[in-house]
Each structure stands twice: as C-alpha cells, then as structure tokens.
Design an enzyme around this catalytic site. Sequence first.
Site, PDB file in Angstrom:
ATOM      1  N   PHE A 135       0.815  -1.219   0.000  1.00 53.34           N
ATOM      2  CA  PHE A 135       0.000   0.000   0.000  1.00 53.34           C
ATOM      3  C   PHE A 135       0.848   1.269   0.000  1.00 53.34           C
ATOM      4  O   PHE A 135       0.474   2.276   0.583  1.00 53.34           O
ATOM      5  CB  PHE A 135      -0.997  -0.003   1.178  1.00 53.34           C
ATOM      6  CG  PHE A 135      -2.159  -0.927   0.951  1.00 53.34           C
ATOM      7  CD1 PHE A 135      -3.371  -0.441   0.499  1.00 53.34           C
ATOM      8  CD2 PHE A 135      -2.028  -2.293   1.161  1.00 53.34           C
ATOM      9  CE1 PHE A 135      -4.436  -1.301   0.251  1.00 53.34           C
ATOM     10  CE2 PHE A 135      -3.078  -3.155   0.917  1.00 53.34           C
ATOM     11  CZ  PHE A 135      -4.291  -2.657   0.458  1.00 53.34           C
ATOM     12  N   LEU A 136       2.002   1.217  -0.680  1.00 53.52           N
ATOM     13  CA  LEU A 136       2.843   2.401  -0.835  1.00 53.52           C
ATOM     14  C   LEU A 136       2.886   2.869  -2.287  1.00 53.52           C
ATOM     15  O   LEU A 136       3.816   3.548  -2.684  1.00 53.52           O
ATOM     16  CB  LEU A 136       4.274   2.109  -0.348  1.00 53.52           C
ATOM     17  CG  LEU A 136       4.492   1.983   1.153  1.00 53.52           C
ATOM     18  CD1 LEU A 136       5.972   1.844   1.457  1.00 53.52           C
ATOM     19  CD2 LEU A 136       3.923   3.175   1.911  1.00 53.52           C
ATOM     20  N   PRO A 179       1.632   5.219  -5.200  1.00 54.87           N
ATOM     21  CA  PRO A 179       0.842   6.431  -5.450  1.00 54.87           C
ATOM     22  C   PRO A 179      -0.104   6.226  -6.627  1.00 54.87           C
ATOM     23  O   PRO A 179       0.130   5.383  -7.492  1.00 54.87           O
ATOM     24  CB  PRO A 179       1.906   7.480  -5.767  1.00 54.87           C
ATOM     25  CG  PRO A 179       3.077   6.708  -6.274  1.00 54.87           C
ATOM     26  CD  PRO A 179       3.051   5.387  -5.559  1.00 54.87           C
ATOM     27  N   GLY A 180      -1.176   6.975  -6.647  1.00 56.80           N
ATOM     28  CA  GLY A 180      -2.154   6.843  -7.719  1.00 56.80           C
ATOM     29  C   GLY A 180      -3.156   7.977  -7.679  1.00 56.80           C
ATOM     30  O   GLY A 180      -2.858   9.077  -7.213  1.00 56.80           O
ATOM     31  N   GLY A 221     -10.466   4.261  -3.526  1.00 55.61           N
ATOM     32  CA  GLY A 221     -11.921   4.229  -3.672  1.00 55.61           C
ATOM     33  C   GLY A 221     -12.423   2.888  -3.187  1.00 55.61           C
ATOM     34  O   GLY A 221     -11.829   2.275  -2.304  1.00 55.61           O
ATOM     35  N   CYS A 244     -14.960  -0.067   0.680  1.00 57.14           N
ATOM     36  CA  CYS A 244     -14.503  -0.160   2.079  1.00 57.14           C
ATOM     37  C   CYS A 244     -13.809   1.097   2.586  1.00 57.14           C
ATOM     38  O   CYS A 244     -14.293   1.737   3.515  1.00 57.14           O
ATOM     39  CB  CYS A 244     -13.568  -1.357   2.247  1.00 57.14           C
ATOM     40  SG  CYS A 244     -14.369  -2.946   1.985  1.00 57.14           S
ATOM     41  N   ARG A 293     -17.880   1.273  -7.079  1.00 53.81           N
ATOM     42  CA  ARG A 293     -18.235   2.066  -5.898  1.00 53.81           C
ATOM     43  C   ARG A 293     -17.088   3.006  -5.509  1.00 53.81           C
ATOM     44  O   ARG A 293     -15.968   2.571  -5.277  1.00 53.81           O
ATOM     45  CB  ARG A 293     -18.608   1.149  -4.725  1.00 53.81           C
ATOM     46  CG  ARG A 293     -19.972   0.512  -4.889  1.00 53.81           C
ATOM     47  CD  ARG A 293     -20.285  -0.470  -3.788  1.00 53.81           C
ATOM     48  NE  ARG A 293     -19.519  -1.722  -3.918  1.00 53.81           N
ATOM     49  CZ  ARG A 293     -19.661  -2.760  -3.110  1.00 53.81           C
ATOM     50  NH1 ARG A 293     -20.541  -2.701  -2.107  1.00 53.81           N
ATOM     51  NH2 ARG A 293     -18.947  -3.854  -3.295  1.00 53.81           N
TER      52      ARG A 293
END
Length: 340
Positions: free
Chosen positions: A255-256, A258-259, A263, A266, A334
């Site tokens: 989870f490092l 970038p983007g 979304g 959850c 979602r």
Amino acid sequence: MKITVIGSGYVGLVTGTCLAEVGNEVCCLDVDPAKIALLQAGGIPIYEPGLDDMVHRNVAAGRLHFTTDVAESVAFGDIQFIAVGTPPDEDGSADLQYVLAAARNIGRYMDGYKVVVDKSTVPVGTADKVRAALAEVLAERDVQLDYSVVSNPEFLKEGAAIEDFMKPDRIVVGAEDERAVEMMRRLYAPFQRNHERILFMDVRSAELTKYAANAMLATRISFMNELANLAETLGADIELVRRGIGSDPRIGYHFLYPGAGYGGSCFPKDVKALVSSGKAHGHTLRVLDAVEAANDAQKLRLVEKAVARFGEDLSGCRFALWGLAFKPNTDDMREAPSRV
C-alpha cells in the site's frame, strides 16, 4: 457444520462459497429475488476471479444453495452470518438498519440456540445492538432461547478474495462465551492447519480492529500520494523513494503505491465511519481527517495535470481513461476515482 449467510453480495457470497468448499452445508439468503434467481440459474452477480467455478462446484455437490425464504434460512444454520450492507449515513456513520433487520428476523424465526455472527463491517457497539434486537423480538414472542453474538470481521481484498479467505493471515473473532468460541474454532479449523491464525478477543476490540486496519491502509495510500506530488515538484523519482522506504521491514512495501486516490466499497466509508464514531464519543481523529482530505484532493490531480498542459479551456480536447473500476481484477465501481 450448517451455516446460514444473510446477504449474498460480495462478502456474503465469497464467505458462503468458501465455507462450503471445505465441506460445510451453506444456505445463502438475500431479499433481492433477482439476485437469487441469477445465482440459482448458475450466474454470478459480481466479478471475482475463481468465484464462479467454486460456486458451481459446491452447488453441484449439494453443499451450497440460495433462497429468499427468511424462515428457511434461520431454520437452516446453527451459525448465522450477517453479511448485509452498511452504507454510510448522511453524517458519515454506518447505517445499521439492514444489520438490525437481519437480527430481528433471526429472533422472529429461531427455535433453538444460534451463534449470530456480524460479518459486515460495523462500528463498535453493534454487537450490543444486535443482542438487544434479538432479545426484544424473543420477548415479543414470549420465548426464552439461548444465543451468542460474535464479531468476525472480513479481511477480503477484492480481486484476491478467495485466496484471502482460504489462506488467511489472521482470523479475528470477538466472542465472550465458551460455547460460541468452541463453535467458531471448529468452523475455522480447516483454514489453519499449518499454524494458529485465530485471534480471539472481546467483541468491541474485534469491531474496532476492522476499522483500524482499513484506516491504516488508507493512511499509507494518502501519505504516498502526498509524497508523490512533492517528489514531482522537487524532481525526485517517487518509485525509487518507495523502494527506499519499503525496504525497511518496519514499513514494508504494501500500500505504498501512489495513484489517483483510493476508492471502493470499504476505505472511503470505513474512514468516514471511524471519524464519525470518534466525534460521537468526543474524539477528533486528526490524522484520519487529513487522510480523507488528501484523498479527496488526489482525485483531482489528473485534472490539474491536464489543465497545466492544455490550459483552462479544455473544450475540443479528447481524453481516454484507462481503468474504470476502483482497482484491478474487479468490476466494482463504488467510489471509483474514475468517476471524479
């Protein structure tokens, strides 16, 4: 074991199918007749790699079936999983109407001991509300029946949900009586043959663990997005920075990346719900306020880049978007950043 799963959406369908895969008998309930008709006809209402084959295999083996009949579903399972939606309310808090409706239905039709398991992501204190709803309906029926309420949050990544369920890194169970603990231990025995993966704790701690996990992951994403924006300004390469910090075992690589902002079903609602829960109890969660603000801003970053390149007037320009769902290997739109 005989298991009922209430709610045949993403979490419910994956949970029910994976539990059937290891030999349990599972009944999946949904109040949406179109969804149940689709499942009974061999269709799948969501996209998840490998799920369709697993559903068909377990239906054919007679271990998995689908119904809209509430009385049938309550009578079926000794363990009743509540896996219904908890959409955000207007103030950002989790809307528990579907969870409590499911609890009342269980109370309305149960005729013996049941373990009622909150699988949906729910705020701290929900188990108490489920327990109260059951007690209220049983009192209206003027019957006395034993039941246990358990918190067993899911940790399923869309696109890898089957792998996550079948080979979990941890199974969090909040239970406060021995009968429920023993049933949950039996239920999850096939998933921890190599080593103990169940973390037993009190119900409130289990409820908070789910929100804390998602909030931490969202925090890492927003942190890296802010660093990526700074790196671009400073002339640094964020990919090299990511490798440099991720090699520290205290930080790690997950989870490092970038983007365009996080979304999905959850992270956005869970961060909001945790912030709302904090406010309701007099706590301002400043870090999560910043995480949310950074994520909202990040979703406009690509627009800012386009304007910087082509000017304020974008009329006549044609743009292509690569990637619509909120992440790879899912069709889930979602809170997808592409919408923004």
